[in-house]
Scaffold this motif. Sequence first.
Motif, PDB file in Angstrom:
ATOM      1  N   SER A  87       0.204  -0.336  10.459  1.00  0.00           N
ATOM      2  CA  SER A  87       0.643   1.061  10.273  1.00  0.00           C
ATOM      3  C   SER A  87       0.409   1.511   9.167  1.00  0.00           C
ATOM      4  CB  SER A  87       1.850   1.245  11.008  1.00  0.00           C
ATOM      5  OG  SER A  87       3.005   0.542  10.310  1.00  0.00           O
ATOM      6  N   ALA A  88       0.352   2.409   8.535  1.00  0.00           N
ATOM      7  CA  ALA A  88       0.059   3.030   7.414  1.00  0.00           C
ATOM      8  C   ALA A  88       0.180   4.576   7.347  1.00  0.00           C
ATOM      9  CB  ALA A  88      -1.422   2.959   6.983  1.00  0.00           C
ATOM     10  N   VAL A  89       0.182   5.077   6.231  1.00  0.00           N
ATOM     11  CA  VAL A  89       0.473   6.691   5.992  1.00  0.00           C
ATOM     12  C   VAL A  89      -0.684   7.535   6.441  1.00  0.00           C
ATOM     13  CG1 VAL A  89       1.401   8.356   4.427  1.00  0.00           C
ATOM     14  CG2 VAL A  89       2.180   6.060   4.150  1.00  0.00           C
ATOM     15  N   ALA A  90      -0.544   8.597   7.007  1.00  0.00           N
ATOM     16  CA  ALA A  90      -1.600   9.438   7.143  1.00  0.00           C
ATOM     17  C   ALA A  90      -2.200   9.767   6.082  1.00  0.00           C
ATOM     18  CB  ALA A  90      -0.921  10.725   8.007  1.00  0.00           C
ATOM     19  N   GLY A  91      -3.809   9.613   6.052  1.00  0.00           N
ATOM     20  CA  GLY A  91      -4.569  10.117   4.742  1.00  0.00           C
ATOM     21  C   GLY A  91      -4.952   8.790   4.125  1.00  0.00           C
ATOM     22  N   GLU A  92      -4.309   7.695   4.409  1.00  0.00           N
ATOM     23  CA  GLU A  92      -4.704   6.482   3.922  1.00  0.00           C
ATOM     24  C   GLU A  92      -6.061   5.853   4.601  1.00  0.00           C
ATOM     25  OE1 GLU A  92      -0.819   4.387   1.948  1.00  0.00           O
ATOM     26  OE2 GLU A  92      -1.149   3.825   4.005  1.00  0.00           O
ATOM     27  N   THR A  93      -6.757   4.712   3.863  1.00  0.00           N
ATOM     28  CA  THR A  93      -7.756   4.430   4.738  1.00  0.00           C
ATOM     29  C   THR A  93      -7.654   2.897   4.509  1.00  0.00           C
ATOM     30  OG1 THR A  93      -9.379   5.981   3.768  1.00  0.00           O
ATOM     31  CG2 THR A  93     -10.272   3.867   4.541  1.00  0.00           C
ATOM     32  N   ILE A  94      -7.825   2.194   5.565  1.00  0.00           N
ATOM     33  CA  ILE A  94      -7.709   0.964   5.883  1.00  0.00           C
ATOM     34  C   ILE A  94      -8.988   0.358   5.616  1.00  0.00           C
ATOM     35  CG2 ILE A  94      -7.093  -1.187   7.312  1.00  0.00           C
ATOM     36  CD1 ILE A  94      -4.575   0.700   6.328  1.00  0.00           C
ATOM     37  N   THR A  98      -6.978  -3.906   2.996  1.00  0.00           N
ATOM     38  CA  THR A  98      -6.595  -3.118   1.940  1.00  0.00           C
ATOM     39  C   THR A  98      -6.284  -1.895   2.275  1.00  0.00           C
ATOM     40  OG1 THR A  98      -7.988  -4.548   0.517  1.00  0.00           O
ATOM     41  CG2 THR A  98      -6.954  -2.686  -0.384  1.00  0.00           C
ATOM     42  N   ARG A  99      -4.881  -1.498   2.247  1.00  0.00           N
ATOM     43  CA  ARG A  99      -4.534   0.040   2.316  1.00  0.00           C
ATOM     44  C   ARG A  99      -4.863   1.013   1.141  1.00  0.00           C
ATOM     45  NH1 ARG A  99       1.432   0.545   4.313  1.00  0.00           N
ATOM     46  NH2 ARG A  99       1.291   2.360   3.285  1.00  0.00           N
ATOM     47  N   ASN A 100      -5.663   1.935   1.243  1.00  0.00           N
ATOM     48  CA  ASN A 100      -6.264   2.623   0.054  1.00  0.00           C
ATOM     49  C   ASN A 100      -5.347   3.987   0.232  1.00  0.00           C
ATOM     50  OD1 ASN A 100      -7.844   0.675  -1.068  1.00  0.00           O
ATOM     51  ND2 ASN A 100      -9.704   1.398  -0.056  1.00  0.00           N
ATOM     52  N   ALA A 101      -4.842   4.367  -0.599  1.00  0.00           N
ATOM     53  CA  ALA A 101      -4.123   5.581  -0.659  1.00  0.00           C
ATOM     54  C   ALA A 101      -5.037   6.730  -0.672  1.00  0.00           C
ATOM     55  CB  ALA A 101      -3.243   5.980  -1.977  1.00  0.00           C
ATOM     56  N   ASP A 121      -5.359   9.103  -2.505  1.00  0.00           N
ATOM     57  CA  ASP A 121      -6.089   9.809  -3.848  1.00  0.00           C
ATOM     58  C   ASP A 121      -7.028   8.537  -4.176  1.00  0.00           C
ATOM     59  OD1 ASP A 121      -4.677   7.331  -4.852  1.00  0.00           O
ATOM     60  OD2 ASP A 121      -3.565   8.683  -6.057  1.00  0.00           O
ATOM     61  N   GLY A 122      -7.384   7.525  -3.622  1.00  0.00           N
ATOM     62  CA  GLY A 122      -8.302   6.493  -3.773  1.00  0.00           C
ATOM     63  C   GLY A 122      -7.907   5.507  -4.296  1.00  0.00           C
ATOM     64  N   SER A 123      -6.695   5.277  -4.763  1.00  0.00           N
ATOM     65  CA  SER A 123      -6.222   3.989  -5.518  1.00  0.00           C
ATOM     66  C   SER A 123      -5.973   2.919  -4.257  1.00  0.00           C
ATOM     67  CB  SER A 123      -4.787   4.364  -6.056  1.00  0.00           C
ATOM     68  OG  SER A 123      -3.881   4.959  -5.152  1.00  0.00           O
ATOM     69  N   ALA A 124      -6.230   1.661  -4.851  1.00  0.00           N
ATOM     70  CA  ALA A 124      -6.443   0.638  -3.901  1.00  0.00           C
ATOM     71  C   ALA A 124      -4.874  -0.041  -3.951  1.00  0.00           C
ATOM     72  CB  ALA A 124      -7.247  -0.647  -4.210  1.00  0.00           C
ATOM     73  N   GLY A 125      -4.503  -0.301  -2.667  1.00  0.00           N
ATOM     74  CA  GLY A 125      -2.988  -1.137  -2.602  1.00  0.00           C
ATOM     75  C   GLY A 125      -3.462  -2.587  -2.572  1.00  0.00           C
ATOM     76  N   THR A 126      -2.240  -3.357  -2.568  1.00  0.00           N
ATOM     77  CA  THR A 126      -2.393  -4.840  -2.394  1.00  0.00           C
ATOM     78  C   THR A 126      -3.173  -5.402  -1.427  1.00  0.00           C
ATOM     79  OG1 THR A 126      -0.438  -4.723  -3.604  1.00  0.00           O
ATOM     80  CG2 THR A 126      -1.149  -6.999  -2.811  1.00  0.00           C
ATOM     81  N   PRO A 127      -4.350  -6.073  -1.637  1.00  0.00           N
ATOM     82  CA  PRO A 127      -4.876  -6.741  -0.503  1.00  0.00           C
ATOM     83  C   PRO A 127      -4.335  -7.761   0.360  1.00  0.00           C
ATOM     84  CG  PRO A 127      -6.255  -6.889  -2.435  1.00  0.00           C
ATOM     85  CD  PRO A 127      -5.003  -6.504  -2.730  1.00  0.00           C
ATOM     86  N   GLN A 128      -3.950  -7.882   1.523  1.00  0.00           N
ATOM     87  CA  GLN A 128      -3.377  -8.899   2.472  1.00  0.00           C
ATOM     88  C   GLN A 128      -4.362  -9.709   3.175  1.00  0.00           C
ATOM     89  OE1 GLN A 128      -0.317  -7.210   4.818  1.00  0.00           O
ATOM     90  NE2 GLN A 128      -0.136  -5.585   3.310  1.00  0.00           N
ATOM     91  N   ARG A 129      -4.011 -10.984   3.304  1.00  0.00           N
ATOM     92  CA  ARG A 129      -4.780 -12.077   4.020  1.00  0.00           C
ATOM     93  C   ARG A 129      -4.488 -11.934   5.478  1.00  0.00           C
ATOM     94  NH1 ARG A 129      -4.513 -16.961   5.243  1.00  0.00           N
ATOM     95  NH2 ARG A 129      -6.343 -18.510   5.281  1.00  0.00           N
ATOM     96  N   VAL A 130      -5.341 -11.784   6.414  1.00  0.00           N
ATOM     97  CA  VAL A 130      -4.948 -12.194   7.556  1.00  0.00           C
ATOM     98  C   VAL A 130      -5.878 -13.210   8.378  1.00  0.00           C
ATOM     99  CG1 VAL A 130      -3.492  -9.827   7.999  1.00  0.00           C
ATOM    100  CG2 VAL A 130      -6.086 -10.008   8.580  1.00  0.00           C
ATOM    101  N   GLU A 131      -5.415 -13.864   9.358  1.00  0.00           N
ATOM    102  CA  GLU A 131      -6.334 -14.705  10.065  1.00  0.00           C
ATOM    103  C   GLU A 131      -6.316 -14.343  11.750  1.00  0.00           C
ATOM    104  OE1 GLU A 131      -7.126 -19.451  10.909  1.00  0.00           O
ATOM    105  OE2 GLU A 131      -5.409 -18.819   9.258  1.00  0.00           O
TER     106      GLU A 131
END
Length: 100
Positions: free
Chosen positions: A34-41, A75-78, A80-90
């Motif tokens: 889940s993320a905030v509306a408007g963000e890009t995964i 990565t969850r990008n806000a 405004d285009g700023s990048a969030g902290t990348p997460q590793r998933v398997e």
Amino acid sequence: MNTKSRALAIAASLLLGATAVAQAQSSSGHIAGSAVAGETIVVDGVGNGFHRELKIDKDGKYAIRRVPVGIYVVTRNAADGSAGTPQRVEVHVGVTARVK
């Protein structure tokens, strides 16, 4: 054809049929979170070339289906285009990897 040969032929046919079914099954899983509306995964496969981008709608939940088995960076990008902290998933066969 004698009985032994016939039984051997039937067993070989069943074995080949089972192999075809196993190969037809998917070797993929899913990624969800889940993320905030408007963000890009952004989802990038490590070493496999897989890449997906999803714009999050108002409910905030997302799921990417049929992702090949492997390791991914999410990565969850806000908005405004700023990048969030990348997460590793398997991703494993038939399993949904949850992103926090």
